[in-house]
Scaffold this motif. Structure first.
Motif, mmCIF file in Angstrom:
data_model
loop_
_atom_site.group_PDB
_atom_site.id
_atom_site.type_symbol
_atom_site.label_atom_id
_atom_site.label_comp_id
_atom_site.label_asym_id
_atom_site.label_seq_id
_atom_site.Cartn_x
_atom_site.Cartn_y
_atom_site.Cartn_z
ATOM 1 N N ASP A 26 -1.382 1.514 -5.140
ATOM 2 C CA ASP A 26 -1.521 0.060 -5.250
ATOM 3 C C ASP A 26 -2.124 -0.528 -3.977
ATOM 4 N N GLN A 77 -4.008 -4.221 -3.777
ATOM 5 C CA GLN A 77 -2.970 -5.111 -4.309
ATOM 6 C C GLN A 77 -2.166 -5.729 -3.170
ATOM 7 N N GLY A 80 4.086 -4.894 -3.577
ATOM 8 C CA GLY A 80 4.562 -4.925 -4.957
ATOM 9 C C GLY A 80 6.070 -4.838 -5.042
#
Length: 200
Positions: A176, A181, A104
């Motif tokens: 995350d 992710q 991310g």
């Protein structure tokens, strides 16, 4: 004649001359007067390293005392984010690390009051976090200055030590990653001009 709010500006191009319409600012013609003081965040890269349900963190000295962090640091001139992440992981863990996916992109802000002769700080960090493959320790490599040790912690142990985390992004990146992710490295493009040696 153009309206009073517009002006035609002649601009030379390869084939001759053309005109562009530029909108004049009525209320505040000096609206961009502060552009020479442009805000710039600090770009950092972080390695999110997981193995057998545990995450590798580093314990390091900070102005607030010993804190836990992902292997992370500032992106240096002349390197891609992936290369910077691999370098920081090596410097802070002595292990090789190959980024394989982007976890991310994060922004956080640190506001540190002045104290003990130190000036106040107000820094916004722009973090690129990567997961990847952790290699073996490099013979002869030593932990970077300020790094006390590396340690492996479970998600619950990290959650229980939020007060010891150097940044709230340590926990957010872990959560995350746990949630699955992932983004391809191709999301970040480094132009060759970045990697070119600086001109003297």
């Amino acid at each position: 004649m153009p309206p009073t709010s517009e002006v035609l500006v002649p601009v030379r191009v390869a084939q001759g001359y053309t005109t562009l319409q530029a909108i004049l600012r009525r209320a505040n013609p000096k609206d961009n007067g502060q552009m020479n003081k442009r805000w710039k965040p600090s770009v950092t890269v972080a390695a999110i390293i997981e193995r057998d349900g545990r995450y590798m963190l580093i314990e390091e000295h900070t102005p607030e005392g010993l804190r836990l962090n992902n292997p992370a640091g500032h992106l240096d001139p002349g390197e891609s984010p992936e290369d910077g992440c691999a370098r920081e992981a090596l410097e802070e863990t002595t292990h090789t690390f190959k980024p394989t996916q982007l976890v991310g992109i994060y922004i956080s802000r640190l506001q540190r009051p002045a104290r003990e002769g130190r000036a106040a700080e107000d820094v916004t960090y722009f973090r690129l976090a990567f997961c990847g493959d952790l290699g073996e320790p490099v013979p002869g490599a030593k932990l970077d200055k300020g790094i006390v040790r590396t340690l492996w912690m479970t998600p619950d142990e990290i959650r229980a030590n939020v007060h010891r985390l150097r940044s709230p992004l340590v926990l957010r990146c872990m959560e995350d990653h746990l949630a699955g992710q992932r983004f391809p490295l191709a999301m970040i493009y480094t132009d060759p001009s970045v990697l070119a040696p600086a001109k003297g």
